[in-house]
Design a protein around this motif. Structure first.
Motif, mmCIF file in Angstrom:
data_model
loop_
_atom_site.group_PDB
_atom_site.id
_atom_site.type_symbol
_atom_site.label_atom_id
_atom_site.label_comp_id
_atom_site.label_asym_id
_atom_site.label_seq_id
_atom_site.Cartn_x
_atom_site.Cartn_y
_atom_site.Cartn_z
ATOM 1 N N TYR A 82 0.822 -1.205 0.000
ATOM 2 C CA TYR A 82 0.000 0.000 0.000
ATOM 3 C C TYR A 82 0.857 1.257 0.000
ATOM 4 O O TYR A 82 0.560 2.244 -0.695
ATOM 5 C CB TYR A 82 -0.933 0.004 1.216
ATOM 6 C CG TYR A 82 -2.171 -0.830 1.052
ATOM 7 C CD1 TYR A 82 -3.032 -0.640 -0.036
ATOM 8 C CD2 TYR A 82 -2.502 -1.812 1.980
ATOM 9 C CE1 TYR A 82 -4.167 -1.396 -0.196
ATOM 10 C CE2 TYR A 82 -3.650 -2.586 1.827
ATOM 11 C CZ TYR A 82 -4.480 -2.381 0.738
ATOM 12 O OH TYR A 82 -5.610 -3.127 0.592
ATOM 13 N N ARG A 85 2.269 1.740 -3.373
ATOM 14 C CA ARG A 85 1.226 2.210 -4.283
ATOM 15 C C ARG A 85 0.922 3.679 -4.038
ATOM 16 O O ARG A 85 0.735 4.468 -4.986
ATOM 17 C CB ARG A 85 -0.033 1.358 -4.087
ATOM 18 C CG ARG A 85 -1.226 1.803 -4.948
ATOM 19 C CD ARG A 85 -0.909 1.764 -6.408
ATOM 20 N NE ARG A 85 -2.049 2.123 -7.218
ATOM 21 C CZ ARG A 85 -1.985 2.459 -8.488
ATOM 22 N NH1 ARG A 85 -0.805 2.466 -9.110
ATOM 23 N NH2 ARG A 85 -3.079 2.770 -9.165
ATOM 24 N N LEU A 89 1.259 6.681 -6.636
ATOM 25 C CA LEU A 89 0.128 7.570 -6.926
ATOM 26 C C LEU A 89 0.485 9.029 -6.661
ATOM 27 O O LEU A 89 0.083 9.923 -7.405
ATOM 28 C CB LEU A 89 -1.084 7.167 -6.085
ATOM 29 C CG LEU A 89 -1.777 5.848 -6.453
ATOM 30 C CD1 LEU A 89 -2.888 5.539 -5.471
ATOM 31 C CD2 LEU A 89 -2.326 5.899 -7.874
ATOM 32 N N ARG A 93 0.426 11.853 -9.340
ATOM 33 C CA ARG A 93 -0.351 13.074 -9.132
ATOM 34 C C ARG A 93 0.516 14.309 -9.343
ATOM 35 O O ARG A 93 0.099 15.273 -9.987
ATOM 36 C CB ARG A 93 -0.919 13.070 -7.721
ATOM 37 C CG ARG A 93 -1.740 14.308 -7.370
ATOM 38 C CD ARG A 93 -1.968 14.385 -5.885
ATOM 39 N NE ARG A 93 -0.695 14.503 -5.186
ATOM 40 C CZ ARG A 93 -0.540 14.335 -3.882
ATOM 41 N NH1 ARG A 93 -1.588 14.032 -3.130
ATOM 42 N NH2 ARG A 93 0.640 14.459 -3.316
ATOM 43 N N SER A 250 -16.647 8.445 -14.299
ATOM 44 C CA SER A 250 -16.249 7.317 -13.460
ATOM 45 C C SER A 250 -16.791 7.466 -12.043
ATOM 46 O O SER A 250 -17.046 6.462 -11.375
ATOM 47 C CB SER A 250 -14.718 7.207 -13.425
ATOM 48 O OG SER A 250 -14.200 6.999 -14.713
ATOM 49 N N MET A 429 -13.844 5.048 -2.912
ATOM 50 C CA MET A 429 -12.694 4.760 -3.767
ATOM 51 C C MET A 429 -12.980 5.133 -5.220
ATOM 52 O O MET A 429 -12.049 5.372 -5.991
ATOM 53 C CB MET A 429 -12.330 3.280 -3.670
ATOM 54 C CG MET A 429 -11.750 2.864 -2.326
ATOM 55 S SD MET A 429 -10.269 3.808 -1.877
ATOM 56 C CE MET A 429 -9.161 3.364 -3.207
ATOM 57 N N THR A 430 -14.261 5.189 -5.610
ATOM 58 C CA THR A 430 -14.600 5.609 -6.969
ATOM 59 C C THR A 430 -14.117 7.029 -7.221
ATOM 60 O O THR A 430 -13.525 7.331 -8.262
ATOM 61 C CB THR A 430 -16.115 5.533 -7.171
ATOM 62 O OG1 THR A 430 -16.562 4.195 -6.925
ATOM 63 C CG2 THR A 430 -16.492 5.910 -8.586
ATOM 64 N N ILE A 432 -11.769 8.643 -5.347
ATOM 65 C CA ILE A 432 -10.326 8.723 -5.135
ATOM 66 C C ILE A 432 -9.585 8.206 -6.372
ATOM 67 O O ILE A 432 -8.637 8.832 -6.873
ATOM 68 C CB ILE A 432 -9.929 7.925 -3.884
ATOM 69 C CG1 ILE A 432 -10.513 8.609 -2.636
ATOM 70 C CG2 ILE A 432 -8.413 7.815 -3.768
ATOM 71 C CD1 ILE A 432 -10.304 7.831 -1.354
ATOM 72 N N LYS A 433 -10.024 7.058 -6.918
ATOM 73 C CA LYS A 433 -9.363 6.495 -8.093
ATOM 74 C C LYS A 433 -9.570 7.380 -9.311
ATOM 75 O O LYS A 433 -8.665 7.547 -10.122
ATOM 76 C CB LYS A 433 -9.885 5.084 -8.360
ATOM 77 C CG LYS A 433 -9.445 4.054 -7.345
ATOM 78 C CD LYS A 433 -10.009 2.682 -7.673
ATOM 79 C CE LYS A 433 -9.553 1.640 -6.668
ATOM 80 N NZ LYS A 433 -10.129 0.293 -6.963
ATOM 81 N N ASN A 436 -7.175 10.183 -8.993
ATOM 82 C CA ASN A 436 -5.793 9.729 -9.177
ATOM 83 C C ASN A 436 -5.483 9.465 -10.637
ATOM 84 O O ASN A 436 -4.364 9.706 -11.109
ATOM 85 C CB ASN A 436 -5.541 8.450 -8.365
ATOM 86 C CG ASN A 436 -5.416 8.731 -6.879
ATOM 87 O OD1 ASN A 436 -5.078 9.845 -6.474
ATOM 88 N ND2 ASN A 436 -5.726 7.747 -6.058
ATOM 89 N N ASN A 437 -6.461 8.995 -11.421
ATOM 90 C CA ASN A 437 -6.237 8.718 -12.832
ATOM 91 C C ASN A 437 -6.034 9.981 -13.640
ATOM 92 O O ASN A 437 -5.468 9.960 -14.734
ATOM 93 C CB ASN A 437 -7.414 7.921 -13.413
ATOM 94 C CG ASN A 437 -7.476 6.513 -12.859
ATOM 95 O OD1 ASN A 437 -6.446 5.950 -12.467
ATOM 96 N ND2 ASN A 437 -8.659 5.933 -12.833
#
Length: 439
Positions: A82, A85, A89, A93, A250, A429-430, A432-433, A436-437
């Motif tokens: 984690y 990761r 990230l 970012r 998303s 997390m939807t 947050i991800k 991050n993308n």
């Protein structure tokens, strides 16, 4: 009856466990204890049970020890994974932020170039119009001069004929030949000057035509460069818009509806100086339509920037932590958020602009903060050790609102983070991800 059954059991067991006697001798007497086969069988069975229980308990303890050691090692590996990761990230970012800054700088530079080119085009257009006006004046003057020249030639021919055919009459009328000669010289000089002016005007007209051709060529080059810059701006706007549209889609949000709400909140216009930019829409100029589309794209990107600040796309915890529980069913109940475990007192930040609608104790959550955002979104921050905001307070994205704790129904210091859309819990997390993308 029981004695008879016991006797038969002793007889059956006596073949394998014959009767034993245990002698106890003292100084004055000797005693013995008879150990019947059933007694021996009971003793052996009890000893076997105790031995088996000891072996099973030892095995269970050993397996628990091995399992706990493996679980700790697995937890350490997951924590390291984690953290790696999160580091990646964070780097991504930062890289996306640098790319966004560079893109904004390129946009600003391109807009400056477009403004400069528009100024040059306007100047060249005004110069071309002035040259066309000058050429028209020169041509009019040249035609007038040629007409005057032809009239002077006719008068000169008429005077010459009069001098040749009527010399006597001129003498009788009192006009001297010297006067006629002076008149002819004056006319000849006037014709010479007129011819010189005509040649000069012709040269000026030729130079003006050449300058107009050069300006037209420069204008064509500027238009080609202008078209190239427009194309680059259109491509940059398209490339920059795609990930933003994907981010909101998303997260389960309709980009058009989202931007319409933002636009309604930022719709002020006016002022004594009029519009900040001149109108660009012109049906006869195709570049005006392209410029309008680019400006619309830039305005949409600005609205996206405002929407990102208002929607909860940021991380509530910026220090080291680990995800200890995800969104979904847990222990037979719905876990409507995610848990981020860290040290007690870790700062907790608002993930978007909004208004605090609750700040206090609530069963299960412990110390809880609820923040109302635009677009029907709400975030919740539970199990806090300290609350740093009050009800009705306006907070911005990144403001510190509390500290991580272990209050309420909790097994250790962590943050319980929820995101709700129109009152229904969704997976944080939807968001947050999705962020991050892009960032």
């Amino acid at each position: 009856m029981p004695k008879r059954l016991l006797g038969r059991l002793n007889t059956a067991l006596e073949r394998r466990l014959p009767e034993q006697r245990l002698f106890l001798r003292s100084d004055t007497e000797t005693r013995f204890i008879r150990l019947k086969p059933t007694t021996q069988a009971v003793a052996l069975a009890g000893t076997s049970i105790v031995l088996a229980w000891s072996i099973v308990a030892t095995a269970i303890l050993l397996m628990d020890s091995i399992g706990s050691g493996g679980a700790r090692e697995q937890a350490r590996r997951e924590q390291a994974m984690y953290e790696n990761r999160l580091d990646s990230l964070s780097r991504e970012r930062d890289q996306r932020a640098e790319e966004a800054t560079a893109a904004q700088e390129r946009f600003a530079l391109a807009l400056e170039q477009v403004s400069d080119m528009q100024s040059r085009l306007l100047a060249s257009e005004e110069r071309r119009k002035e040259l066309e006006t000058g050429i028209g004046v020169i041509q009019t003057t040249l035609r007038r001069t040629m007409t005057e020249r032809d009239s002077a030639r006719a008068q000169s021919a008429e005077l010459t004929a009069q001098l040749t055919g009527t010399g006597t009459e001129l003498a009788k009328g009192g006009t001297s030949a010297e006067d006629v000669s002076e008149t002819l010289d004056f006319l000849t000089a006037a014709l010479g000057r007129t011819a010189g002016e005509r040649d000069e005007m012709a040269k000026t007209a030729f130079d003006a035509v050449a300058a107009a051709d050069e300006i037209a060529y420069e204008k064509k080059l500027l238009e080609e460069r202008h078209d190239e810059i427009f194309t680059q701006l259109e491509e940059a706007v398209t490339v920059s818009m795609a990930p933003l549209d994907k981010m909101f889609t998303s997260a389960g949000l309709d980009p058009d509806d989202l931007l319409a709400q933002v636009k309604r909140g930022y719709s002020g216009q006016g002022g004594p100086l009029g519009p900040l930019m001149p109108p660009v829409m012109n049906g006869d100029d195709p570049d005006s339509g392209r410029a309008a589309k680019i400006l619309e794209g830039l305005d949409r990107m600005n609205l996206y920037r405002l929407a990102v600040e208002k929607a909860p796309f940021a991380m509530p915890v910026k220090s080291s932590f680990r995800y200890s529980s995800g969104f979904g069913r847990r222990w037979g109940r719905m876990h409507e958020g995610i848990d981020m475990a860290g040290a007690s007192g870790t700062p907790i930040y608002s993930t978007g602009d909004g208004t605090v609608v609750y700040a206090g104790w609530q069963n299960g959550y412990g110390n809880l903060i609820r923040i109302k955002h635009d677009f029907g979104l709400e975030t919740r921050y539970g199990h806090l050790s300290k609350i740093r905001v009050s009800v009705g307070q306006k907070v911005s994205r990144g403001d510190r609102i509390g500290d991580m704790g272990n209050t309420g129904r909790s097994t250790g210091p962590h943050l319980h983070y929820e995101v709700r859309t129109n009152g229904s819990a969704v997976n944080p997390m939807t968001f947050i991800k999705a962020a991050n993308n892009v960032f």
